[in-house]
Write a protein that holds these residues in place. Structure first.
Motif, short mmCIF file in Angstrom:
data_model
loop_
_atom_site.label_atom_id
_atom_site.label_comp_id
_atom_site.label_asym_id
_atom_site.label_seq_id
_atom_site.Cartn_x
_atom_site.Cartn_y
_atom_site.Cartn_z
N UNK A 122 -2.89 -0.36 -5.81
CA UNK A 122 -3.58 -0.05 -4.55
C UNK A 122 -4.91 0.60 -4.84
N UNK A 134 -2.65 7.94 1.15
CA UNK A 134 -2.66 9.17 1.93
C UNK A 134 -3.10 10.28 0.98
N UNK A 136 -0.48 11.11 -1.70
CA UNK A 136 -0.36 10.07 -2.72
C UNK A 136 -1.53 10.14 -3.69
N UNK A 180 -18.37 -3.61 -3.07
CA UNK A 180 -17.52 -2.49 -2.66
C UNK A 180 -16.68 -2.83 -1.43
N UNK A 183 -13.80 -5.54 -2.86
CA UNK A 183 -13.04 -5.40 -4.11
C UNK A 183 -11.95 -4.34 -4.00
N UNK A 184 -10.89 -4.57 -4.77
CA UNK A 184 -9.80 -3.63 -4.78
C UNK A 184 -9.94 -2.67 -5.96
N UNK A 211 -5.90 -5.23 2.52
CA UNK A 211 -7.21 -4.64 2.42
C UNK A 211 -7.65 -3.51 1.57
N UNK A 212 -8.72 -3.57 1.10
CA UNK A 212 -9.33 -2.52 0.33
C UNK A 212 -9.50 -1.19 1.00
N UNK A 213 -9.70 -1.05 2.25
CA UNK A 213 -9.98 0.31 2.72
C UNK A 213 -9.32 0.65 4.04
N UNK A 214 -7.99 0.46 4.04
CA UNK A 214 -7.24 0.81 5.25
C UNK A 214 -7.47 2.24 5.66
N UNK A 237 -6.49 5.82 6.16
CA UNK A 237 -5.55 6.56 5.32
C UNK A 237 -4.17 6.74 5.93
N UNK A 248 -0.69 4.06 6.13
CA UNK A 248 0.35 3.77 5.16
C UNK A 248 0.89 5.03 4.53
N UNK A 249 0.60 6.15 5.16
CA UNK A 249 0.98 7.43 4.56
C UNK A 249 2.45 7.48 4.16
N UNK A 250 2.63 7.73 2.87
CA UNK A 250 3.96 7.98 2.33
C UNK A 250 5.03 6.97 2.76
N UNK A 251 4.61 5.71 2.90
CA UNK A 251 5.59 4.74 3.28
C UNK A 251 5.97 3.88 2.08
N UNK A 258 6.84 -0.05 2.32
CA UNK A 258 5.80 -1.04 2.49
C UNK A 258 5.18 -1.49 1.17
N UNK A 259 5.08 -0.57 0.24
CA UNK A 259 4.42 -0.89 -1.02
C UNK A 259 5.09 -2.02 -1.79
N UNK A 319 3.98 -5.54 -1.12
CA UNK A 319 2.60 -5.90 -1.42
C UNK A 319 2.41 -6.82 -2.61
#
Lengths: 258, 336
Positions: free
Chosen positions: A147, A153, A156, B255, B258-259, B318-321, B323, B326-329, B332-333, B336
């Motif tokens: 990521x 977050x 993280x 920028x 890119x990831x 996406x590169x710049x969701x 914050x 996706x906090x501490x989920x 979901x990761x 991916x």
């Protein structure tokens, strides 16, 4: 010092991780920190607290060898901070805000930097990558390795920075107000991680503004406001009047939080 | 004007040193002629265009390469400041040539002056503990003022050739200047290849890099010196005024989409090459100034990249969701 007794170490035989003797430093003629003597031994969990402008960050820089004392002496792992050149032993985690650049970079790329002091101009070997993967696993970020950091977050993100310190095989972890801007649930998990790393023998030095976090997690507190107002076990700090003297009116904050 | 574009007619020590590069240029030119024959592209039939294309391709690599580090350190404007001091360097070269009747390439004096200015900017920032835009503005205007003053003193003959430096020119890329660019290109790419770890660490997290034992001061110096070299190299086509755009625009575009850092370096080079190639083509057929067209194409690509970046985000890849989304989920990761 109870932490030392617990670890069964004799302070005279092994060099201190960080040692400041009568250190005074100022950016101009007025000293920002004055007459500081402080010794942190391997395995301790120490928090440095103080109000804004108390010289916490300056003290941290003196301890890390980023600044050098005007008077007195500073040493890291038994060596003068001016000559100390084994930076891989120190892991540094900055404030969440300062690490929030919009740079496209993955978690793995950040953790990889921990190996740079070891590989210099070279490439990472398979063994280096294995260490990077282990570090990611230790902090529970394996699933997020690819990521982009800006996607994470606050909690993280701080874990990724701790993983970088682990990848560097640091035995001293220095965190500068690491939980500023991090959501409450993540903060708890973050301190649990620090505690478990400390149990594994890593020395933790926390520079904190949040007194609640400090009194709950650190074993030892150094209370600073230009000079040291208190240095001792956390339980004694809570009972003492050091806080009131160092923080002035803000002291009631502690009573309210815990 | 002819004196400025003169090739390796007089064999001085500089020409001797550049000999292998002239040899390479000859090979390149033959290759381009072959391409011209095979494709029927008119613009590749002329030797000056062969050199211009080569210089363009080199710019497409080195400008975003250095630009990536500058942009992420919020030092994008340093390129602009150095370009203006490079202009002073060009003026010094033209002045010395006129007064001492030499025929040294003004790009060589530009290299020297820009490098000294880079060091000066760096020393000022070390002394004041910050890159401040005031000192940068002072260096920039001093460079430009010195340049225009020197040129106006020698008015007449000199003033004629100034436009090519201010705006760049495809047709004035001489063999000597192309060879100088190849040398600069080699130095830049090699230095970045060797110090990539250190430059990345210092760029991303200066304090942690310092704690880990890197000399932030030295890597900062290397970075501004490399910027000076890129600027001088790219000036031939881009011109003083627009050269900094190539350090910034392709990087800003990369920028967005890119990831990873590695990906952003590659993407920025691809975007820059695209801008250079399309730009040169359009400029040639449209009889426009290449520098301007290249920058316009680069900006169009940037706008497209912003759009693509948004789309990626909307599709969730996406590169710049934001914050918090996706906090501490942890669940979901894995998907991916």
């Amino acid at each position: 010092m109870s932490a030392l007794e617990d670890a069964g170490r004799d302070p005279e035989s092994s060099p201190a991780v960080v040692e400041l003797s009568d250190v005074t430093f100022g950016y101009t003629s007025a000293p920002v920190v004055e007459d500081i003597s402080l010794r942190i031994d391997a395995g301790e969990y120490v928090a440095v607290v103080g109000p804004n402008g108390s010289g916490k960050s300056t003290l941290m820089k003196l301890m890390l060898g980023l600044l050098h004392p005007d008077e007195g002496a500073a040493s890291l792992f038994g060596e003068s901070s001016r000559r100390f050149d084994d930076g891989a032993r120190i892991g540094y985690v900055a404030q969440h805000a300062s690490a929030a650049k919009e740079m496209p970079i993955t978690v793995r790329e950040v953790v990889k930097m921990g190996r740079f002091p070891h590989v210099g101009f070279g490439r990472l070997s398979a063994a280096d990558w294995a260490i990077v993967d282990d570090a990611l696993e230790t902090v529970g970020m394996t699933a997020f390795a690819d990521r982009r950091v800006t996607q994470l977050s606050g909690g993280q993100r701080q874990r990724a920075f701790i993983a970088r310190a682990l990848a560097s095989e640091a035995d001293l972890l220095v965190l500068d107000e690491p939980t500023v801007g991090v959501d409450v649930e993540s903060v708890e998990a973050f301190y649990d991680l620090l505690a478990s790393l400390n149990d594994d023998g890593i020395t933790v030095l926390l520079i904190e503004h949040d007194l609640g976090a400090v009194t709950e997690h650190a074993e030892r507190v150094v209370c600073l406001n230009r000079e040291i107002y208190f240095d001792g076990p956390t339980a004694e700090f809570v009972e003492s009047d050091a806080l009131g003297r160092a923080f002035g009116t803000a002291a009631s904050f502690l009573g309210g939080s815990r | 004007m002819n004196a400025l574009v003169g090739g390796p007619l007089q064999a001085g020590p500089i020409d001797t040193a550049l000999a292998p590069f002239y040899w390479f240029l000859t090979l390149w030119s033959q290759a381009m002629s072959w391409v011209a024959g095979a494709t029927g592209l008119e613009l590749l039939q002329y030797p000056f265009m062969h050199r211009a294309v080569l210089v363009g391709l080199c710019i497409g690599v080195m400008a975003p390469l250095i630009g990536t580090f500058l942009v992420h350190r919020q030092l994008a404007l340093i390129g602009d400041a150095l370009a203006h001091t490079a202009f002073a360097g060009v003026a010094v070269g033209l002045f010395l040539n006129a007064v001492l009747e030499l025929s040294v390439s003004p790009y060589l004096t530009a290299v020297v002056v820009a490098m000294l200015s880079a060091l000066l900017i760096e020393l000022i920032s070390e002394a004041t503990d910050a890159y401040n835009d005031v000192s940068m503005a002072i260096v920039l205007s001093t460079g430009f003022a010195l340049g225009t003053t020197l040129i106006s003193i020698n008015a007449g003959g000199l003033a004629v050739g100034v436009n090519q430096f201010l705006f760049g020119n495809l047709s004035t890329v001489s063999a000597e200047n192309a060879a100088i660019l190849l040398v600069l290109f080699g130095v830049i790419v090699t230095t970045v290849a060797v110090t990539r770890n250190q430059l990345l660490y210092v760029t991303f997290d200066e304090t942690a890099a310092a704690v880990s034992g890197l000399s932030v001061t030295w890597y900062n110096r290397i970075m501004v010196m490399l910027t000076a070299l890129v600027v001088v190299g790219a000036m031939q086509i881009m011109g003083v005024i627009l050269v900094a755009a190539m350090l910034v625009v392709p990087v800003a575009g990369a920028t967005q989409v890119s990831r990873s850092f590695t990906e952003s370096l590659l993407v920025s080079v691809v975007l820059a090459e695209l801008a250079v190639i399309l730009g040169i083509g359009v400029a040639y057929y449209g009889e426009a100034t290449a520098g301007g067209v290249i920058v316009l194409v680069a900006v169009a690509i940037y706008v497209a990249a912003v759009g693509i970046g948004r789309l990626q985000r909307r599709l969730g890849d996406d590169p710049a969701l934001e914050l918090d989304t996706i906090a501490a989920d942890d669940g979901e990761a894995t998907s991916d």
